[in-house]
Structure formats: structure tokens, C-alpha cells
Write a protein that holds these residues in place. Sequence first.
Motif, PDB file in Angstrom:
ATOM      1  N   THR A  72       0.684  -1.275  -0.005  1.00  0.00           N
ATOM      2  CA  THR A  72      -0.181  -0.031   0.044  1.00  0.00           C
ATOM      3  C   THR A  72       0.956   1.166   0.006  1.00  0.00           C
ATOM      4  OG1 THR A  72      -1.793  -1.182   1.282  1.00  0.00           O
ATOM      5  CG2 THR A  72      -2.066   1.359   0.923  1.00  0.00           C
TER       6      THR A  72
ATOM      7  N   GLY B 150       2.523   1.562  -3.612  1.00  0.00           N
ATOM      8  CA  GLY B 150       1.664   1.959  -4.527  1.00  0.00           C
ATOM      9  C   GLY B 150       1.393   3.260  -4.279  1.00  0.00           C
ATOM     10  N   ARG B 151       1.009   3.840  -3.109  1.00  0.00           N
ATOM     11  CA  ARG B 151       0.647   5.091  -2.881  1.00  0.00           C
ATOM     12  C   ARG B 151       1.991   6.192  -3.262  1.00  0.00           C
ATOM     13  NH1 ARG B 151       1.389   9.246   0.712  1.00  0.00           N
ATOM     14  NH2 ARG B 151       2.780   8.029   2.214  1.00  0.00           N
TER      15      ARG B 151
ATOM     16  N   PHE C 123      -5.567   3.219  -3.234  1.00  0.00           N
ATOM     17  CA  PHE C 123      -5.026   2.170  -2.932  1.00  0.00           C
ATOM     18  C   PHE C 123      -5.569   1.440  -1.482  1.00  0.00           C
ATOM     19  CE2 PHE C 123      -1.664   3.097  -5.607  1.00  0.00           C
ATOM     20  CZ  PHE C 123      -1.216   1.661  -6.171  1.00  0.00           C
TER      21      PHE C 123
ATOM     22  N   TRP D 175      -7.911  -2.243  -1.868  1.00  0.00           N
ATOM     23  CA  TRP D 175      -7.641  -3.147  -0.556  1.00  0.00           C
ATOM     24  C   TRP D 175      -9.007  -3.460  -0.179  1.00  0.00           C
ATOM     25  CZ3 TRP D 175      -4.087  -6.549  -1.289  1.00  0.00           C
ATOM     26  CH2 TRP D 175      -2.862  -6.259  -1.837  1.00  0.00           C
TER      27      TRP D 175
END
Length: 199
Positions: free
Chosen positions: A15, A18-19, A50, A54
Amino acid sequence: LFEAVFILTTLDAGTRVGRFMLEDMLRRHLPRSFGNRTPAWHGSMAALVFVGLWGYFLIQGVRDPLGGINSLWPLFGLANQLLAAVALLVVTLLLRRMGRRRWAVAVTAVPLLWLLIITMSAGFLKLFSNDPRIGFLAHAQLVRQQQAAHTAQLIGNDLINASLCVILLASAVALVLIAWPKMISGQGLAEAAPCSKRV
């Protein structure tokens, strides 16, 4: 306990990375709001995207026992190996930039090529194998033929896996195609600055 901690730390790291990547992409391609300052909403928007992704997979896992995170499990190994390939690629470029070409070839470039060959082969098998126990698309076709009660969920899970598999493989190929010529020729690679001055 080990499995739970491992999965949670992996989700956390994925996470965050990706962020950061999405925020950097927004910073490069969207206009700045206040001169040279980056607006704060770039980071907030990237985090929401993100976390929302999830959240979608977690909700799907509650609604469908075979979906959500469970449907992504076959891609975990593939993504992990591609991440290792990216790490080897970065170290290879750093060694090349430092002028240590022999070290780059012997220590990281050869393992990088081997890892890419193995992982790409596995990815293509997961996509195009005719065995439903291996191939996502073959499994989707089998489920479609059986017309099970939960056909839509299973087909959707397999199609999501196939799409993510294509994205992962394409990303790895793009990174290698962009970085490999520079690594071979040495052009465009500035000399690496020393980490610290010797006293």
C-alpha cells in the motif's frame, strides 16, 4: 502468527509503495496548484485509491469465500519474484553507474536474467496453460462450461487475476526494456557520488 504478520506487513508495504508511486505520477503529470509546491491532495488521493482497492478485495472476500484476497493468492508469488527482479535491476544500474560493470554482470545481471526467464515463463503458464488447475483463463472456461451456482464470482476472480498478471508482466518488461540499453551502453548514467568522504 507468522503467516498473519507476513501478510499484514506485505499489505502495508504494498500500500505504501503503491501510494508513493501514484503520488509521484500525479506530481509529474498534473499541474501544480501553488507555484513549486505540491498540493497535499495528491498524497491523500493516492492513499484513498490504494486503501479503496484493498477494501474492495476485503469486502469481496467476505461476500465470496473464494474471492477477494483468496483469489489474489496465486499472484502473490509472481508479484514477489517480479519485485525481486526490479530490485536486481536497480542494483545492476547502480553498479553500472559506479563504473563496476564486471560486478554488475556477475552479481546482479545474470541472476536478473534468470529470475525474469523463470517468472515470465510462470506468468505465461498462469495465463495460457490449458490445464484448469494452472491457467486462469482455462479455469474460467471450465467454470463457464460447468455452469456452477457461483459461476459469475469464479469467472470474475479468474479474469481479475489474468488482468493483474498481464499488468505485472508488462510492467516488468517495460522496466527492463527502458533500463537495459542504458545499462549495456552506459550512456545517460552519471557517475555515482561517493556515499561519504574519507577522513
